[in-house]
Enzyme design. Structure first.
Site, PDB file in Angstrom:
ATOM      1  N   GLY A  62       0.767  -1.228   0.000  1.00 27.05           N
ATOM      2  CA  GLY A  62       0.000   0.000   0.000  1.00 27.05           C
ATOM      3  C   GLY A  62       0.801   1.282   0.000  1.00 27.05           C
ATOM      4  CB  SER A  63       1.960   3.823  -1.504  1.00 25.95           C
ATOM      5  OG  SER A  63       2.189   5.211  -1.659  1.00 25.95           O
ATOM      6  CB  SER A  64      -2.199   7.417  -0.110  1.00 28.44           C
ATOM      7  OG  SER A  64      -1.075   8.230   0.180  1.00 28.44           O
ATOM      8  CB  SER A  65       1.702   7.925  -3.997  1.00 28.75           C
ATOM      9  OG  SER A  65       1.761   8.936  -3.027  1.00 28.75           O
TER      10      SER A  65
END
Length: 136
Positions: A62-65
């Site tokens: 996960g990464s919000s980017s």
């Protein structure tokens, strides 16, 4: 061989070679958005290119980017032809939805268990818009 994948983000039918990753990946810092090359130094498929491939993801980190990186890949014409995800990743898939809202052609995405993905590695696939996968 024929499999049925669950539709996550709609799109056109696609055909192409399957790049089935052997480990989860983070799109942010793991994939070059300008070229589609896997750049994560620790990833087993480092140096492989996802552009135009049917990309099978056993997992995502996960990464919000991640959605922004996928959006950049679409805009640059370096996105995969389709995504096969073991589990839905709402943040990653948001990149495809935003691309469509911007009027850019974006690949479809489907859910297919990682166990089924591994058998598709290196094979030429055809995926219907509804998620029927056949091997050539």
């Amino acid at each position: 061989m024929e499999l049925k994948a669950e539709l996550l983000v709609s799109g056109d039918a696609v055909a192409g070679a399957c790049l089935a990753l052997t480990a989860p990946i983070s799109f942010w810092g793991g994939v070059d958005p300008a070229s589609g090359t896997i750049i994560d130094a620790r990833h087993p498929e480092r140096g492989r290119n996802i552009a135009g491939q049917i990309l099978a993801l056993p997992g995502t980190i996960g990464s919000s980017s991640a959605s922004a990186v996928l959006l950049e890949l679409v805009h640059a014409g370096k996105a995969p032809a389709a995504l096969l995800l073991d589990a839905p990743d709402a943040i990653l898939l948001l990149g495809l939805i935003v691309a469509r809202e911007m009027g850019w052609p974006a690949p479809p995405a489907f859910r297919l268990p990682a166990a089924d993905q591994a058998a598709l590695a290196g094979r030429n696939l055809a995926i219907s818009a509804e998620g029927r996968i056949t091997t050539a």
